[in-house]
Design an enzyme around this catalytic site. Structure first.
Site, PDB file in Angstrom:
ATOM      1  N   ALA A  66       0.865  -1.179   0.000  1.00 47.81           N
ATOM      2  CA  ALA A  66       0.000   0.000   0.000  1.00 47.81           C
ATOM      3  C   ALA A  66       0.900   1.226   0.000  1.00 47.81           C
ATOM      4  CB  ALA A  66      -0.879  -0.013   1.247  1.00 47.81           C
ATOM      5  N   GLY A 111       0.698  -5.149   0.712  1.00 47.44           N
ATOM      6  CA  GLY A 111      -0.417  -5.257  -0.225  1.00 47.44           C
ATOM      7  C   GLY A 111      -0.023  -5.856  -1.563  1.00 47.44           C
ATOM      8  N   GLU A 114      -0.104  -9.479  -0.988  1.00 48.98           N
ATOM      9  CA  GLU A 114      -1.518  -9.848  -0.839  1.00 48.98           C
ATOM     10  C   GLU A 114      -2.223  -9.887  -2.191  1.00 48.98           C
ATOM     11  OE1 GLU A 114      -1.867  -6.732   2.151  1.00 48.98           O
ATOM     12  OE2 GLU A 114      -2.669  -8.214   3.544  1.00 48.98           O
ATOM     13  N   GLU A 134       4.294  -5.375   7.357  1.00 49.46           N
ATOM     14  CA  GLU A 134       3.448  -4.375   8.019  1.00 49.46           C
ATOM     15  C   GLU A 134       3.816  -4.142   9.475  1.00 49.46           C
ATOM     16  OE1 GLU A 134       2.356  -6.662   5.908  1.00 49.46           O
ATOM     17  OE2 GLU A 134       0.818  -5.828   4.598  1.00 49.46           O
TER      18      GLU A 134
HETATM   19  N1  CO8 Z   1       4.581   3.324  -0.543  1.00 53.49           N
HETATM   20  C1  CO8 Z   1       5.002   4.517  -1.011  1.00 53.49           C
HETATM   21  N2  CO8 Z   1       6.233   4.713  -1.549  1.00 53.49           N
HETATM   22  C2  CO8 Z   1       7.054   3.646  -1.610  1.00 53.49           C
HETATM   23  C3  CO8 Z   1       6.685   2.385  -1.131  1.00 53.49           C
HETATM   24  C4  CO8 Z   1       5.364   2.234  -0.584  1.00 53.49           C
HETATM   25  N3  CO8 Z   1       4.898   1.071  -0.152  1.00 53.49           N
HETATM   26  N4  CO8 Z   1       7.717   1.528  -1.312  1.00 53.49           N
HETATM   27  C5  CO8 Z   1       8.705   2.253  -1.889  1.00 53.49           C
HETATM   28  N5  CO8 Z   1       8.324   3.525  -2.076  1.00 53.49           N
HETATM   29  C6  CO8 Z   1       9.067   4.617  -2.674  1.00 53.49           C
HETATM   30  C7  CO8 Z   1      10.181   5.095  -1.764  1.00 53.49           C
HETATM   31  O1  CO8 Z   1       9.707   6.022  -0.804  1.00 53.49           O
HETATM   32  C8  CO8 Z   1      11.124   5.724  -2.765  1.00 53.49           C
HETATM   33  O2  CO8 Z   1      10.623   6.991  -3.116  1.00 53.49           O
HETATM   34  P1  CO8 Z   1      11.666   8.236  -3.314  1.00 53.49           P
HETATM   35  O3  CO8 Z   1      12.531   7.824  -4.487  1.00 53.49           O
HETATM   36  O4  CO8 Z   1      10.772   9.392  -3.597  1.00 53.49           O
HETATM   37  O5  CO8 Z   1      12.448   8.325  -2.040  1.00 53.49           O
HETATM   38  C9  CO8 Z   1      10.980   4.830  -3.998  1.00 53.49           C
HETATM   39  O6  CO8 Z   1       9.750   4.137  -3.829  1.00 53.49           O
HETATM   40  C10 CO8 Z   1      12.073   3.786  -4.113  1.00 53.49           C
HETATM   41  O7  CO8 Z   1      12.127   3.068  -2.895  1.00 53.49           O
HETATM   42  P2  CO8 Z   1      13.456   2.927  -1.993  1.00 53.49           P
HETATM   43  O8  CO8 Z   1      14.351   4.097  -2.202  1.00 53.49           O
HETATM   44  O9  CO8 Z   1      13.024   2.645  -0.593  1.00 53.49           O
HETATM   45  O10 CO8 Z   1      14.099   1.630  -2.677  1.00 53.49           O
HETATM   46  P3  CO8 Z   1      15.095   0.594  -1.974  1.00 53.49           P
HETATM   47  O11 CO8 Z   1      15.617  -0.270  -3.069  1.00 53.49           O
HETATM   48  O12 CO8 Z   1      16.049   1.283  -1.078  1.00 53.49           O
HETATM   49  O13 CO8 Z   1      14.126  -0.301  -1.025  1.00 53.49           O
HETATM   50  C11 CO8 Z   1      12.145  -1.575  -0.494  1.00 53.49           C
HETATM   51  C12 CO8 Z   1      13.133  -1.102  -1.602  1.00 53.49           C
HETATM   52  C13 CO8 Z   1      12.853  -2.533   0.438  1.00 53.49           C
HETATM   53  C14 CO8 Z   1      11.000  -2.275  -1.207  1.00 53.49           C
HETATM   54  C15 CO8 Z   1      11.628  -0.334   0.277  1.00 53.49           C
HETATM   55  O14 CO8 Z   1      11.177   0.636  -0.651  1.00 53.49           O
HETATM   56  C16 CO8 Z   1      10.517  -0.619   1.226  1.00 53.49           C
HETATM   57  O15 CO8 Z   1      10.734  -1.177   2.292  1.00 53.49           O
HETATM   58  N6  CO8 Z   1       9.254  -0.235   0.869  1.00 53.49           N
HETATM   59  C17 CO8 Z   1       8.136  -0.358   1.726  1.00 53.49           C
HETATM   60  C18 CO8 Z   1       7.654  -1.784   1.831  1.00 53.49           C
HETATM   61  C19 CO8 Z   1       6.511  -1.926   2.803  1.00 53.49           C
HETATM   62  O16 CO8 Z   1       6.632  -1.667   3.982  1.00 53.49           O
HETATM   63  N7  CO8 Z   1       5.332  -2.362   2.297  1.00 53.49           N
HETATM   64  C20 CO8 Z   1       4.165  -2.567   3.094  1.00 53.49           C
HETATM   65  C21 CO8 Z   1       3.304  -1.343   3.098  1.00 53.49           C
HETATM   66  S1  CO8 Z   1       1.922  -1.511   4.210  1.00 53.49           S
HETATM   67  C22 CO8 Z   1       0.767  -2.397   3.343  1.00 53.49           C
HETATM   68  O17 CO8 Z   1       1.005  -2.817   2.243  1.00 53.49           O
HETATM   69  C23 CO8 Z   1      -0.522  -2.632   4.018  1.00 53.49           C
HETATM   70  C24 CO8 Z   1      -1.589  -3.198   3.084  1.00 53.49           C
HETATM   71  C25 CO8 Z   1      -2.965  -3.095   3.673  1.00 53.49           C
HETATM   72  C26 CO8 Z   1      -3.506  -1.675   3.693  1.00 53.49           C
HETATM   73  C27 CO8 Z   1      -4.937  -1.632   4.136  1.00 53.49           C
HETATM   74  C28 CO8 Z   1      -5.632  -0.294   4.226  1.00 53.49           C
HETATM   75  C29 CO8 Z   1      -5.046   0.896   3.563  1.00 53.49           C
END
Ligand code: CO8
Length: 260
Positions: A66, A111, A114, A134
């Site tokens: 998400a 997500g 999922e 999460e």
């Molecule tokens: N949301 C928004 N932006 C994101 C997300 C995300 N999930 N993942 C990555 N990005 C963005 C980063 O902020 C970054 O943006 P910017 O270049 O502007 O700084 C860009 O994508 C590239 O990401 P990274 O620089 O972080 O790339 P890395 O190679 O260093 O890392 C990772 C890759 C490991 C995938 C890292 O980006 C990460 O950990 N992302 C988040 C993963 C995460 O926690 N996902 C779970 C989210 S919660 C969820 O999914 C709940 C679902 C249910 C919701 C129900 C109701 C709403």
């Protein structure tokens, strides 16, 4: 189909939906989910489409979950409503009436994982990384992870992933049954297309009823699941395609399906 966050391409009998926010690793924001919902409804109703592939744009991600920027502002009541909305969309995909192949080209987190779990079959690139991180955000999975992950991999492996937030490589995902096949990155879409086309070449009503029988019976006691199977077997026996399929076998020729 006019979309901002999705690419939808239909070629022959297979539709490919590409999640298209590569700058944020195809994070699932509300607008993307709305487009996905509308696209799934259109593809479900389109009789020329016999199989669907879902994948992510770019090299790095299927979907990294998400959209955390949106998530940061979500209140308690909004959280429940938004989780329910996403769950409905993913369930729509799971019960589309035609097979959905997730072609997992990179990160499938939260997500994103999922979404992949709501597909019928999951093919992962060797570069794929899957996880439910999460808990690291003070959250639990909200788009079906607590329910579909244990059903796919068993409670222990699911708890391990969900409670540690550990991201597992494709080979480990294959070992625990979270994905069904792992292929080199360069071959992912060719393999997904081949699989989708192979299924698209089968009798459409039989494919639909087979998927429906599994879903209908999965959480029922065995005898009730078997009753589901028998009813749907009977339904297939009444179709023109069953008459054609059996006749074609006996006449040693390829069947011509009419979806009737
Ligand atoms: N949301 C928004 N932006 C994101 C997300 C995300 N999930 N993942 C990555 N990005 C963005 C980063 O902020 C970054 O943006 P910017 O270049 O502007 O700084 C860009 O994508 C590239 O990401 P990274 O620089 O972080 O790339 P890395 O190679 O260093 O890392 C990772 C890759 C490991 C995938 C890292 O980006 C990460 O950990 N992302 C988040 C993963 C995460 O926690 N996902 C779970 C989210 S919660 C969820 O999914 C709940 C679902 C249910 C919701 C129900 C109701 C709403």
């Amino acid at each position: 189909m006019q979309n901002e966050h999705l690419l939808v391409e239909i070629s022959d009998t297979v539709a490919v939906i590409t999640l298209n926010r590569p700058k944020v690793l195809n994070a699932l924001n509300a607008a993307l989910l709305k487009e996905l919902d509308a696209t799934l409804q259109e593809l479900s109703a389109d009789n020329s489409v016999r199989a669907v592939i879902v994948t992510g744009a770019g090299e790095k991600a299927f979907a990294a979950g998400a959209d955390i920027e949106e998530l940061a502002a979500v209140s308690q009541s909004q959280g429940q409503v938004q989780a329910e909305r996403g769950q409905r969309i993913f369930s729509r995909m799971e019960t589309l009436g035609k097979p959905v192949v997730a072609a997992i080209n990179g990160y499938a987190l939260g997500g994103g994982c999922e979404l992949a779990m709501a597909a019928t079959i999951r093919i992962a690139s060797e570069a794929a990384r899957l996880g439910q991180p999460e808990v690291k955000l003070g959250l639990i999975p909200g788009y079906g992870g607590t329910q579909r992950l244990p059903r796919l991999v068993g409670k222990g492996a699911a708890f391990k992933m969900m409670l540690t937030g550990e991201i597992v490589p494709a080979t480990e995902a294959l070992r625990i049954g979270l994905v069904d096949e792992v292929v080199p990155a360069a071959e992912l879409m060719t393999r997904a297309q081949a699989l989708a086309k192979a299924i698209a070449g089968m009798a459409p009503i039989a494919v639909r009823e087979c998927i429906a029988a599994v879903h209908a019976g999965y959480d029922l006691p065995l005898d009730e699941g078997l009753a589901q199977e028998a009813a749907r077997f009977g339904l297939c026996c009444g179709t023109e395609d069953k008459a054609e399929g059996t006749r074609a076998f006996l006449e040693k020729r390829a069947p011509k399906w009419r979806n009737k």
